[in-house]
Design a protein around this motif. Structure first.
Motif, PDB file in Angstrom:
ATOM      1  N   SER A 150      -5.905  35.057  -7.901  1.00  9.47           N
ATOM      2  CA  SER A 150      -6.337  35.628  -9.176  1.00  9.47           C
ATOM      3  C   SER A 150      -6.321  34.566 -10.267  1.00  9.47           C
ATOM      4  O   SER A 150      -5.856  33.444 -10.065  1.00  9.47           O
ATOM      5  N   PHE A 151      -6.849  34.947 -11.418  1.00  7.52           N
ATOM      6  CA  PHE A 151      -6.972  34.018 -12.537  1.00  7.52           C
ATOM      7  C   PHE A 151      -6.036  34.445 -13.652  1.00  7.52           C
ATOM      8  O   PHE A 151      -5.921  35.614 -13.951  1.00  7.52           O
ATOM      9  N   SER A 174     -15.193  29.297 -13.527  1.00  9.37           N
ATOM     10  CA  SER A 174     -15.835  29.763 -14.759  1.00  9.37           C
ATOM     11  C   SER A 174     -17.200  29.122 -14.960  1.00  9.37           C
ATOM     12  O   SER A 174     -18.101  29.731 -15.509  1.00  9.37           O
ATOM     13  N   SER A 218      -7.777  28.955 -18.610  1.00 11.98           N
ATOM     14  CA  SER A 218      -7.858  29.704 -17.357  1.00 11.98           C
ATOM     15  C   SER A 218      -7.398  28.863 -16.180  1.00 11.98           C
ATOM     16  O   SER A 218      -7.793  27.711 -16.051  1.00 11.98           O
ATOM     17  N   SER A 242      -4.676  33.412 -17.682  1.00 16.74           N
ATOM     18  CA  SER A 242      -4.958  32.603 -18.867  1.00 16.74           C
ATOM     19  C   SER A 242      -4.060  33.061 -20.005  1.00 16.74           C
ATOM     20  O   SER A 242      -3.272  33.980 -19.840  1.00 16.74           O
ATOM     21  N   ASP A 262      -8.482  40.034 -14.438  1.00 15.77           N
ATOM     22  CA  ASP A 262      -7.980  38.769 -14.968  1.00 15.77           C
ATOM     23  C   ASP A 262      -6.634  39.030 -15.611  1.00 15.77           C
ATOM     24  O   ASP A 262      -6.467  40.013 -16.309  1.00 15.77           O
ATOM     25  N   TYR A 263      -5.706  38.131 -15.370  1.00 13.67           N
ATOM     26  CA  TYR A 263      -4.367  38.299 -15.926  1.00 13.67           C
ATOM     27  C   TYR A 263      -4.232  37.491 -17.206  1.00 13.67           C
ATOM     28  O   TYR A 263      -4.711  36.360 -17.286  1.00 13.67           O
ATOM     29  N   LYS A 295      -6.513  29.168 -11.785  1.00  9.91           N
ATOM     30  CA  LYS A 295      -6.521  29.997 -10.588  1.00  9.91           C
ATOM     31  C   LYS A 295      -5.192  29.831  -9.868  1.00  9.91           C
ATOM     32  O   LYS A 295      -4.702  28.709  -9.707  1.00  9.91           O
ATOM     33  N   THR A 354     -12.858  42.371 -15.430  1.00  7.51           N
ATOM     34  CA  THR A 354     -14.126  41.704 -15.670  1.00  7.51           C
ATOM     35  C   THR A 354     -15.083  42.289 -14.645  1.00  7.51           C
ATOM     36  O   THR A 354     -14.695  43.154 -13.861  1.00  7.51           O
ATOM     37  N   ARG A 413      -3.407  42.978 -17.502  1.00  2.55           N
ATOM     38  CA  ARG A 413      -4.644  42.709 -16.777  1.00  2.55           C
ATOM     39  C   ARG A 413      -5.823  43.248 -17.560  1.00  2.55           C
ATOM     40  O   ARG A 413      -5.725  44.290 -18.201  1.00  2.55           O
TER      41      ARG A 413
END
Ligand code: HEM
Ligand SMILES: *[C@@H]1O[C@H](CO)[C@@H](O)[C@H](O)[C@H]1NC(C)=O
Ligand SMILES: *[C@@H]1O[C@H](CO)[C@@H](O)[C@H](O)[C@H]1NC(C)=O
Length: 523
Positions: free
Chosen positions: A396-397, A119, A375, A399, A90-91, A377, A85, A82
Motif C-alpha cells: 500500500s501507499f 504516481s 508518497s 503519505s 491510500d494511507y 510504497k 482512490t 485511509r
C-alpha cells in the motif's frame, strides 16, 4: 507529492472525449479493485461500506481531497487514516512524529522510487532506469549544488535577459501579464543556462519540449494509472511520449553530448575547458549503459522535469502573494537594494536577503504542498510499523497530509494567515549565527527556517532522506529572480486584495494557471 502538484492542471481541463472514455472504462474496471477491498483496522475517512459507496467516495475524494484529508486530520490526532482512490486505499499518516518516522525509513521498507514509479508511472513515461538508478539526483545533489556559487554569474545574466525578453515592457507603461506561462519561460531558460548553457538555453523549441514533456508525464501517467497493473505493459508504451520526446531532444542535445563523450574518452574527466554543466556532473557519475547519448539526454529531460514546473509554480504563487499583500514590497525592495549595493550579485549576497527568503518560504508553506505529500510504497514483507505499533500493509501507499500540516495552528501561529516575514522575525529573535542555509539545516544552528530547511512541519521539499536535492539551486534561482523583480519592476494585482484562486484537482494543488498581474518598469 509536490512534483505532482506542479503538473499543469489547466491541461486537465482540456481532456478530450477520447481520454474521458478511457477514464470511464478504466474506472469501471477499478470498481472491482475497490470491492475486493482490503480488511484493515485503520479507519477510513469516507466510503468504507460496499462497492458503490466506495466508488462514489473515491470520486468525491477526487474533487474534494483537501477537505477530506483535513477532516481526517482533525478526527484522528496523530493517527493514521485511509482515503479511497479510484484504485485502492491510500494511507495518510498524521502528526509530525509520523512525518519523522516516514522520512527516515530506509528504501527497502518504504520506497520513494516505487512511490514515484506509481504516481507518475515512470517505467512507461520516462523509463524504469529513472527510478532503479536515480543517479541524476546524485548529480544534482553533488556537482550541481557544489558549483552554484561559481556558476551564479551565468544564472544572474540569464535572469536579466530572460525577464527583459519575456516581459517585453515599454518604458513607463503598465502591462497585464499571465503569470505562470511567463514565469515558466524565464525559469526554463535560466535553469537550462545552468544545465546546458548557451546557446541551447535560449532555443525556444528545446525549452518548450521540456515544458511539454513534464505535462505529458503527469497527464499520461495518470491515464496509465487508470489501467489495472496487468494491462499497463500493453497500454503504457502506447500512451507514453517518452520515445518521441527523447528522439526530439536528441536533435538538440545529440551532437553536444556526442562531442563530450568523445572528449571524456580521450582525456578522462580532466581536460582544459571542460564545461561546468549538468552534462559534466552527470558524466562524473554515469556508468555503463548510462554513458550513451540517448540515456544522457533522458537524464537532462528528467532533471528539467523535476525543476521547471516546481520552480515556476513556486514563483508564480509568490507573485500572487506579493500583489495580494503589497505591504511586503517596500521592505523587501529596500533589503535587496541595500544588499546589492553593499555586496553585489552573488550566491553569498542572496543569503543575506532574510526577508525575501522568509517570504518565499511562507508562500510555499501556504500553497506549495499538496493535500498529500511524500508518497511512499510499503515494500517490506511485514509492512511498515510506526513506533506506536500502527502497521501499514505491504503494497500500500502511505503519505503525509502536507496542506493540513502546514495549516495546523499547533505548528504555526495564525496558521491560515499569510505573514511574509514570519521567519525573518524568528531569525532576528533567535539571533545567533546566520548560516547561509547551504547545508541541510535540520537541527543545526540557531535558526533553521531558511527557505531550504525542511522540517517535520514543513514538507514542500519533502523531508529526510529523499528531501529534494535541487532545493539549493531552486532557492538561489528564485531568490535572485524575486530580488531582480523587486529592484527593476513595479507589480500590482489586477483587483486590489484579490488573489487568483488556486487550481485543485484530486490531491494536486497549484497556483492559478490563468491568473494575471500588472507589471511595469521602474524608472
Ligand atoms: C521550488 C522548487 C522545487 C520543489 C517545490 C521541489 C520539490 C520536490 C519534492 C517534494 C521532492 C520529493 C521529496 C520526497 O518525496 O521526499 C523532490 C525530489 C526531487 N527534486 Fe525537487 N523540487 C524543486 C526544485 C527542483 C530542482 C530545481 C531540481 C533540479 C535541479 C529538483 C530535482 C529533484 C530530484 C532529482 C528529485 C528526486 C530525488 C530522489 O531521487 O531522491 N527539484 N523535489
Ligand atoms: C494531527 O496531528 C497534529 C499534530 O500532532 C494534531 O495537532 C492534530 O490534532 C492531529 N489531527 C488529526 C485529526 O489527526
Ligand atoms: C508544446 O505544446 C504546445 C501546445 O500543445 C504545442 O503548440 C507546441 O508545438 C509543443 N512544442 C514542442 C516543442 O513540443
Amino acid at each position: 507529492m509536490t512534483l505532482i502538484t506542479s503538473a499543469t492542471l489547466s491541461s486537465m481541463e482540456n481532456l478530450e472525449p477520447k481520454t474521458l472514455l478511457i477514464y470511464g472504462l478504466a474506472a469501471a474496471v477499478t470498481i472491482y479493485w475497490l470491492c475486493s477491498g482490503e480488511k484493515s483496522t485503520i479507519p477510513a475517512i469516507i466510503g468504507s461500506k460496499g462497492v458503490i459507496s466506495s466508488y462514489t467516495a473515491a470520486l468525491h475524494y477526487l474533487r474534494h481531497a483537501t477537505d477530506v484529508i483535513q477532516q481526517g486530520y482533525r478526527k484522528y490526532p496523530d493517527g493514521v487514516f485511509r482515503v479511497p482512490t479510484l484504485f485502492r486505499w491510500d494511507y495518510v499518516a498524521n502528526g509530525t512524529q509520523r512525518v519523522a518516522e516516514l522520512s527516515s525509513a530506509p528504501e527497502h521498507i518504504l520506497s520513494f522510487s516505487e512511490g514515484v514509479a506509481d504516481s507518475m508511472q515512470s517505467d512507461y513515461t520516462m523509463g524504469s532506469e529513472i527510478t532503479t538508478n536515480p543517479y541524476h539526483g546524485a548529480a544534482v545533489r553533488g556537482g550541481l549544488t557544489r558549483n552554484l556559487a561559481r556558476c551564479f554569474p551565468q544564472v544572474r545574466d540569464e535572469i536579466v535577459h530572460a525577464f527583459d525578453d519575456v516581459l517585453a515592457l515599454n518604458d513607463n507603461e503598465w502591462k497585464e501579464i499571465q503569470v505562470l506561462p511567463s514565469i515558466m519561460q524565464v525559469v526554463a531558460r535560466t535553469s537550462n543556462r545552468l544545465f546546458v548553457g548557451l546557446p541551447l538555453c535560449r532555443q525556444q523549441e528545446f525549452l518548450d519540449l521540456n515544458i511539454n514533456y513534464t505535462v505529458s508525464i503527469f497527464i499520461r501517467g495518470q491515464i496509465i494509472n487508470l489501467f489495472p497493473a496487468i494491462f499497463r505493459p500493453i497500454f503504457g508504451p502506447l500512451i507514453s511520449t517518452r520515445k518521441s520526446t527523447v528522439r526530439h531532444a536528441l536533435k538538440f542535445l545529440g551532437p553536444m553530448i556526442d562531442e563530450r563523450l568523445e572528449k571524456e574518452g580521450e582525456y578522462g574527466r580532466e581536460w582544459p575547458g571542460r564545461p561546468n554543466d549538468l552534462i559534466s556532473w552527470l558524466l562524473d557519475i554515469a556508468e555503463g549503459e548510462e554513458r550513451k547519448t540517448p540515456a544522457l539526454a533522458l537524464r537532462i529531460l528528467a532533471t528539467n522535469m523535476a525543476a521547471i514546473h516546481t520552480s515556476s509554480t513556486t514563483l508564480t504563487a509568490a507573485l500572487y502573494d506579493l500583489t495580494t499583500y503589497p505591504e511586503h514590497i517596500l521592505p523587501m525592495r529596500e533589503e535587496a537594494e541595500r544588499v546589492i549595493a553593499e555586496e553585489g550579485w552573488s550566491k553569498a549576497s542572496l543569503a543575506n536577503m532574510h526577508k525575501i527568503d522568509s517570504f518565499l518560504r511562507e508562500s510555499q508553506r501556504l500553497t506549495a504542498a499538496g493535500a498529500i505529500s511524500m508518497s511512499r510504497k510499503v515494500v517490506a514483507k511485514d509492512g511498515f510499523t510506526f513506533s506506536d505499533g500502527v502497521t501499514i500493509p505491504r503494497g500500500s501507499f502511505v503519505s503525509v497530509p502536507g496542506t493540513a500540516i502546514h495549516y495546523d495552528p499547533d505548528n504555526y501561529e495564525h496558521a491560515a494567515v499569510f505573514d511574509g516575514f514570519r521567519f525573518s522575525r524568528l531569525r532576528e529573535q533567535r539571533g545567533g549565527p546566520t548560516s547561509s542555509g547551504d547545508e541541510p539545516s535540520e537541527g543545526t544552528g540557531f535558526f533553521n527556517r531558511h527557505m531550504v530547511s525542511t522540517a517535520q512541519d514543513h514538507v514542500v521539499f519533502g523531508h529526510g532522506r529523499h528531501a529534494c536535492p535541487g532545493r539549493f539551486f531552486a532557492a538561489t534561482e528564485l531568490k535572485a529572480m524575486l530580488a531582480h523583480m523587486l529592484i527593476n519592476y513595479d507589480v500590482k494585482a489586477m483587483t486590489e486584495g484579490v488573489r487568483p484562486p488556486d487550481d485543485c484537482f484530486g490531491v494536486m494543488r497549484m497556483p492559478n494557471s490563468r491568473g494575471k498581474i500588472m507589471i511595469r518598469k521602474r524608472v
